[in-house]
Motif scaffolding. Structure first.
Motif, PDB file in Angstrom:
ATOM      1  N   ALA A 444     -71.443  -6.853  29.358  1.00 14.02           N
ATOM      2  CA  ALA A 444     -72.878  -7.114  29.155  1.00 14.02           C
ATOM      3  C   ALA A 444     -73.712  -5.920  29.615  1.00 14.02           C
ATOM      4  CB  ALA A 444     -73.279  -8.372  29.917  1.00 14.02           C
ATOM      5  N   LEU A 445     -73.307  -5.313  30.734  1.00 14.18           N
ATOM      6  CA  LEU A 445     -74.012  -4.137  31.238  1.00 14.18           C
ATOM      7  C   LEU A 445     -73.930  -2.979  30.240  1.00 14.18           C
ATOM      8  CD1 LEU A 445     -75.443  -2.544  33.517  1.00 14.18           C
ATOM      9  CD2 LEU A 445     -73.165  -2.047  34.450  1.00 14.18           C
ATOM     10  N   LEU A 446     -72.725  -2.738  29.714  1.00 12.66           N
ATOM     11  CA  LEU A 446     -72.549  -1.653  28.756  1.00 12.66           C
ATOM     12  C   LEU A 446     -73.304  -1.931  27.459  1.00 12.66           C
ATOM     13  CD1 LEU A 446     -68.724  -0.916  29.242  1.00 12.66           C
ATOM     14  CD2 LEU A 446     -70.668   0.350  30.184  1.00 12.66           C
ATOM     15  N   GLN A 447     -73.320  -3.193  27.037  1.00 13.17           N
ATOM     16  CA  GLN A 447     -74.050  -3.536  25.816  1.00 13.17           C
ATOM     17  C   GLN A 447     -75.550  -3.324  26.001  1.00 13.17           C
ATOM     18  OE1 GLN A 447     -72.615  -4.425  22.854  1.00 13.17           O
ATOM     19  NE2 GLN A 447     -74.695  -4.236  22.032  1.00 13.17           N
ATOM     20  N   ASP A 448     -76.047  -3.663  27.196  1.00 15.54           N
ATOM     21  CA  ASP A 448     -77.467  -3.454  27.482  1.00 15.54           C
ATOM     22  C   ASP A 448     -77.808  -1.965  27.458  1.00 15.54           C
ATOM     23  OD1 ASP A 448     -80.109  -4.532  28.437  1.00 15.54           O
ATOM     24  OD2 ASP A 448     -79.605  -3.212  30.136  1.00 15.54           O
ATOM     25  N   GLN A 449     -76.904  -1.126  28.013  1.00 11.47           N
ATOM     26  CA  GLN A 449     -77.138   0.317  27.970  1.00 11.47           C
ATOM     27  C   GLN A 449     -77.157   0.824  26.536  1.00 11.47           C
ATOM     28  OE1 GLN A 449     -74.177   2.207  30.384  1.00 11.47           O
ATOM     29  NE2 GLN A 449     -74.773   1.127  32.257  1.00 11.47           N
ATOM     30  N   GLY A 498     -67.129   6.806  43.222  1.00 10.10           N
ATOM     31  CA  GLY A 498     -68.489   6.880  42.696  1.00 10.10           C
ATOM     32  C   GLY A 498     -68.686   5.901  41.562  1.00 10.10           C
ATOM     33  N   ALA A 499     -69.669   6.208  40.679  1.00 11.17           N
ATOM     34  CA  ALA A 499     -69.981   5.331  39.558  1.00 11.17           C
ATOM     35  C   ALA A 499     -70.275   6.165  38.323  1.00 11.17           C
ATOM     36  CB  ALA A 499     -71.174   4.445  39.884  1.00 11.17           C
ATOM     37  N   ILE A 500     -69.757   5.729  37.189  1.00  9.64           N
ATOM     38  CA  ILE A 500     -69.985   6.373  35.902  1.00  9.64           C
ATOM     39  C   ILE A 500     -70.441   5.298  34.927  1.00  9.64           C
ATOM     40  CG2 ILE A 500     -68.912   7.668  34.013  1.00  9.64           C
ATOM     41  CD1 ILE A 500     -66.947   8.825  36.007  1.00  9.64           C
ATOM     42  N   SER A 501     -71.584   5.544  34.258  1.00 13.06           N
ATOM     43  CA  SER A 501     -72.197   4.548  33.357  1.00 13.06           C
ATOM     44  C   SER A 501     -72.501   3.256  34.102  1.00 13.06           C
ATOM     45  CB  SER A 501     -71.297   4.270  32.158  1.00 13.06           C
ATOM     46  OG  SER A 501     -71.111   5.427  31.373  1.00 13.06           O
ATOM     47  N   GLY A 502     -72.788   3.356  35.382  1.00 15.47           N
ATOM     48  CA  GLY A 502     -73.114   2.190  36.178  1.00 15.47           C
ATOM     49  C   GLY A 502     -71.919   1.378  36.621  1.00 15.47           C
ATOM     50  N   VAL A 503     -70.700   1.858  36.341  1.00 14.69           N
ATOM     51  CA  VAL A 503     -69.468   1.146  36.706  1.00 14.69           C
ATOM     52  C   VAL A 503     -68.809   1.886  37.858  1.00 14.69           C
ATOM     53  CG1 VAL A 503     -67.235   0.335  35.908  1.00 14.69           C
ATOM     54  CG2 VAL A 503     -69.172   0.382  34.325  1.00 14.69           C
ATOM     55  N   LEU A 526     -56.746   0.564  33.910  1.00 10.46           N
ATOM     56  CA  LEU A 526     -56.687   1.854  34.598  1.00 10.46           C
ATOM     57  C   LEU A 526     -56.326   2.956  33.624  1.00 10.46           C
ATOM     58  CD1 LEU A 526     -53.421   2.513  34.946  1.00 10.46           C
ATOM     59  CD2 LEU A 526     -53.611   0.829  36.765  1.00 10.46           C
ATOM     60  N   LYS A 527     -56.515   4.170  34.102  1.00  7.72           N
ATOM     61  CA  LYS A 527     -56.165   5.366  33.354  1.00  7.72           C
ATOM     62  C   LYS A 527     -55.375   6.274  34.295  1.00  7.72           C
ATOM     63  CE  LYS A 527     -57.738   6.472  29.818  1.00  7.72           C
ATOM     64  NZ  LYS A 527     -57.305   6.304  28.396  1.00  7.72           N
ATOM     65  N   LEU A 567     -62.055   5.295  29.275  1.00  6.60           N
ATOM     66  CA  LEU A 567     -61.633   4.119  30.038  1.00  6.60           C
ATOM     67  C   LEU A 567     -62.753   3.088  30.081  1.00  6.60           C
ATOM     68  CD1 LEU A 567     -59.767   2.588  32.067  1.00  6.60           C
ATOM     69  CD2 LEU A 567     -60.796   3.981  33.870  1.00  6.60           C
ATOM     70  N   ILE A 568     -63.962   3.542  30.339  1.00  6.52           N
ATOM     71  CA  ILE A 568     -65.103   2.620  30.412  1.00  6.52           C
ATOM     72  C   ILE A 568     -65.465   2.090  29.029  1.00  6.52           C
ATOM     73  CG2 ILE A 568     -67.532   2.443  31.042  1.00  6.52           C
ATOM     74  CD1 ILE A 568     -66.977   4.572  33.197  1.00  6.52           C
ATOM     75  N   ALA A 569     -65.392   2.942  28.019  1.00  4.56           N
ATOM     76  CA  ALA A 569     -65.740   2.512  26.666  1.00  4.56           C
ATOM     77  C   ALA A 569     -64.771   1.463  26.129  1.00  4.56           C
ATOM     78  CB  ALA A 569     -65.770   3.723  25.737  1.00  4.56           C
ATOM     79  N   ASP A 570     -63.523   1.476  26.629  1.00  4.87           N
ATOM     80  CA  ASP A 570     -62.517   0.522  26.157  1.00  4.87           C
ATOM     81  C   ASP A 570     -62.565  -0.815  26.894  1.00  4.87           C
ATOM     82  OD1 ASP A 570     -61.555   2.270  24.286  1.00  4.87           O
ATOM     83  OD2 ASP A 570     -59.942   3.064  25.555  1.00  4.87           O
ATOM     84  N   LEU A 571     -63.485  -0.985  27.816  1.00  9.67           N
ATOM     85  CA  LEU A 571     -63.547  -2.243  28.565  1.00  9.67           C
ATOM     86  C   LEU A 571     -63.823  -3.450  27.665  1.00  9.67           C
ATOM     87  CD1 LEU A 571     -65.355  -1.169  31.875  1.00  9.67           C
ATOM     88  CD2 LEU A 571     -62.935  -1.683  31.505  1.00  9.67           C
ATOM     89  N   PRO A 572     -64.671  -3.382  26.633  1.00 15.69           N
ATOM     90  CA  PRO A 572     -64.821  -4.542  25.735  1.00 15.69           C
ATOM     91  C   PRO A 572     -63.508  -4.922  25.047  1.00 15.69           C
ATOM     92  CG  PRO A 572     -66.687  -3.062  25.485  1.00 15.69           C
ATOM     93  CD  PRO A 572     -65.693  -2.338  26.342  1.00 15.69           C
TER      94      PRO A 572
END
Length: 752
Positions: A444-449, A498-503, A526-527, A567-572
């Protein structure tokens, strides 16, 4: 035949009366011809993969092609997963039973084969008893001297007729019957009852002037040879049949008609009534013999090798065109010999073939149809050698119990696996639910971004980066530092970097393979990044200028950042996968919780078999020490001593080439002459000690002083020049082998 037009369903139809003859591997051949797609779908299109799925193997000892020596061979032991195999082949096969054929076939008298049992001579019983000793004591390191196959072959020969195993024929006054005599009596009785039968000519349908039916006699062992130099049961049968009144010209051997034209004329003579008795083997007469017109009886002198052989034999008489409404099939069984076990084996294999024809998938394990079960079962050889059916039953019970215990072990293994699966599912479902909830929040966070076209800055440590090149370089430095800090810590310890794209991102390090694992905090994705991938190659860097090195470092950092961003883009996508896993595990958990646990339904049968085996073993132990058993053993020892025999004597009469070489002789005939000389010497020794009367009636047949001298001359003439033919003339005898044979070699083969 392969499909050329997909709209044509049938391109070939195969028909056979014996779908299984030698082995179940024939099913792969038929499957390959007719439905190769089934083999491909099951992943067994190649014979090797098919064999791995449906067979187990064993090492056997067999004669080579020339028959000169034994050699190890890998053979199929049994077929497994048979139900699945039948299920695959039943998709393209259909079976028509004999009852479904709209043809007039003769019926068996009383609806079954006639079993003719008889007691063989005592010589055969003693011979088979000695086979038990050989099966128990042969040296597995010297299969060229003796082995289970040789033991089984000698046993079958003696069971057929003692003369086949180089024993003498018994006197008429001795107890026991020869198989040739029993068969001849039955053939003569049938001949007398049917010699006036009338038949019609199959070509003209007119009454034939020649009367009398045809009897078909099958025997695959001791067949006549071209030179007629060796004894044959065929010749013995013909002699007795002629003596009983059947004209010699009405008795024929299929072996005397080798050419196609000669066989055609022979079969015509059988149909016209010129031949009353036809003898042959399954190989020469099992197929292509159109002789059923007058066939009134068929005789199985020996036990056929396979169920297909039995079916081909009986197909000569149970056949359309036979003018006899009722026929006889006789099976000859010598009591307390290998006959009974061999018939049971053929019947057991035939039962499985019937299961296959009916597409019965209950069978799981089946022995190969072409194997010699007896030769591969030394325990069964010893059991048969006792002459007591209870020992055979004990082996059968042990085999049945072993099969049921294997089935029970499989049940318990499945039950334990079910319990472990339940425990794992009870833990997995809540874990899936938690992961799905966390992934949904991140998605939901990534979709909002994406909807607002905003990208939060990269935060590494306490520093925020708005520019990607700077963030990439900092990410590489942070990962290097994390690997250094985690190198000496447990593999499951993590550092939030840290955090990347808010994750939020954390890192772990594995010292076993020098890999840095990067994953969102709290999420099961994971990657992996190789530790060496965080550095520019040192060899290449040494040849770079400062500017080239900086460019290479920038490219490396950009690549590492891209991997984390992916890695973050593949979360959905990970969310979709985890939802699928959750749904699958929920269904499986519901299935396991609602379905009753499987039960081992054959437990009572297993207990009954154990009880029967325990009771049988108690009886056998009691019987072994009984006075009757001791009397039988004393009588056996007396018979052996009276003939100068020792344990293993059956091999001396049927010696292998290796044994002949070991003892310094050229061929088995010399050893047989030696054994006859020993028998003569033992008899003379008993006479000298006054254990026998000097009456001529007390002499065994063929053991006069004259014959003893003849045997002695034969041994002297046949003994190799380098051997020392010294033979003791009284008491237990022992031939002195060649001086070249060492004492160590003599002690390694306990025969003489």
């Amino acid at each position: 035949m392969r499909l050329v037009n997909p709209y044509i369903e049938r391109v070939a139809t195969f028909s056979t009366g014996t779908p299984l003859a030698n082995s179940l591997s024939e099913l792969w051949v038929m499957n390959r011809y007719l439905r190769p797609d089934l083999l491909h779908d099951a992943g067994v299109e190649h014979l090797d993969s098919w064999g791995a799925a449906f067979t187990t193997t064993r090492e056997t000892i067999e004669l080579n092609s020339s028959g000169s020596r034994f050699q190890p061979k890998t053979r199929v032991a049994e077929f497994v997963n048979v139900g699945d195999l039948i299920g695959m082949t039943s998709a393209f096969t259909d079976s028509v039973s004999r009852n479904q054929i709209p043809a007039t076939l003769p019926e068996l008298r009383n609806g079954q084969r006639t079993v003719v049992s008889f007691e063989p001579p005592q010589e055969v019983a003693d011979f088979i008893t000695d086979l038990g000793f050989r099966a128990d004591t042969f040296d597995p390191k010297r299969p060229d001297v003796d082995n289970p196959l040789k033991v089984a072959t000698d046993g079958r020969n003696a069971t057929l007729d003692p003369r086949t195993a180089h024993l003498r024929a018994p006197d008429s006054a001795e107890p026991g019957q020869l198989r040739s005599t029993v068969v001849a009596e039955r053939v003569l009785a049938t001949y007398a009852a049917t010699k006036n039968n009338t038949y019609r000519d199959p070509d003209t349908d007119e009454l034939s002037p020649t009367r009398g039916g045809l009897q078909i006699v099958f025997c695959d062992r001791a067949t006549p040879k071209t030179e007629r130099s060796t004894w044959s049961i065929y010749d013995a049968l013909r002699t007795e049949l002629v003596a009983g009144g059947i004209p010699a010209e009405q008795i024929a051997f299929i072996h005397d008609y080798p050419g196609p034209a000669a066989k055609t004329q022979l079969f015509a003579d059988c149909r016209s009534g010129k031949i009353a008795v036809l003898l042959g083997s399954t190989e020469k007469m099992g197929t292509g013999a159109n002789i059923q017109t007058r066939a009134v009886a068929l005789h199985h002198v020996d036990v056929p090798w396979r169920p297909a052989d039995l079916e081909q034999r009986e197909g000569r008489i149970i056949r359309q065109g036979n003018q006899n409404p009722v026929v006889d099939i006789f099976c000859y069984v010598a009591e307390k010999t290998f006959d009974i076990y061999m018939w049971q084996t053929v019947e057991r294999k035939a039962h499985f073939i019937e299961q296959y024809r009916q597409a019965d998938r209950t069978a799981r394990r089946v022995p190969d149809l072409g194997t010699d079960d007896l030769a591969e079962n030394a325990a069964m050889i010893k059991a048969v050698a006792t002459g007591d059916h209870r020992y055979v039953r004990r082996i059968e019970l042990e085999q049945l119990i072993g099969e049921l215990q294997t089935e029970q072990d499989s049940y318990f293994a499945a039950a334990r696996s079910r319990e472990r699966e339940l425990i794992a599912l009870h833990a997995a479902v809540p874990a899936h639910e938690t992961a799905v909830n966390d992934l949904e929040n991140i998605a939901a966070l990534l979709q909002d971004q994406q909807d607002t076209d905003t990208t939060p800055p990269v935060v590494l440590g306490n520093t925020t980066y708005d520019k990607r090149p700077d963030a990439s370089a900092a990410l590489v430095a942070t990962l290097r530092d994390a690997a250094l800090r985690l190198r000496a810590r447990p593999a499951d310890e993590a550092i939030t970097i840290g955090a990347i794209s808010g994750v939020e991102i954390e890192a772990r390090y594995s010292t076993s393979n020098s890999v840095v694992y990067v994953k969102p905090v709290g999420l099961p994705v994971l990657k992996s990044i190789e530790h060496e991938a965080l550095y520019v190659d040192a060899v290449k860097a040494a040849a770079m200028s400062p500017a080239e090195h900086d460019a290479a470092q920038a490219r490396l950092a950009s690549g590492i950042m891209t991997r984390v961003e992916n890695l973050i883009a593949d979360l959905p996508k990970a969310l979709d996968n985890r939802r699928w896993d959750l749904d699958r595990d929920r269904k499986r958990l519901h299935q396991l919780e609602t379905e009753p646990a499987p039960e081992f339904t054959r437990l009572s049968e297993l207990k009954q078999l154990h009880a029967e085996l325990d009771a049988l073993e108690r009886d056998l132990r009691t019987e072994a020490v009984s006075p009757q058993a001791q009397d039988r053993r004393r009588a056996l020892n007396d018979r052996l001593a009276a003939k100068g025999r020792r344990p293993g004597w059956s091999l001396m009469l049927n010696a292998t080439p290796a044994l002949c070489r070991h003892l310094g002789y050229d061929n088995p005939d010399q050893l047989r002459a030696l054994m006859r000389k020993r028998e003569q010497d033992a008899h003379l020794g008993h006479l000298q000690r006054g254990q026998h009367h000097s009456s001529g009636d007390e002499h065994p047949q063929g053991l006069t002083d004259t014959s003893g001298q003849r045997i002695g001359d034969l041994i002297t003439a046949a003994t190799p020049q380098h051997a020392d033919p010294v033979i003791e003339l009284a008491g237990p005898t022992r031939a002195h082998a060649s001086p070249e044979v060492s004492r160590a070699q003599e002690s390694s083969i306990e025969i003489e």
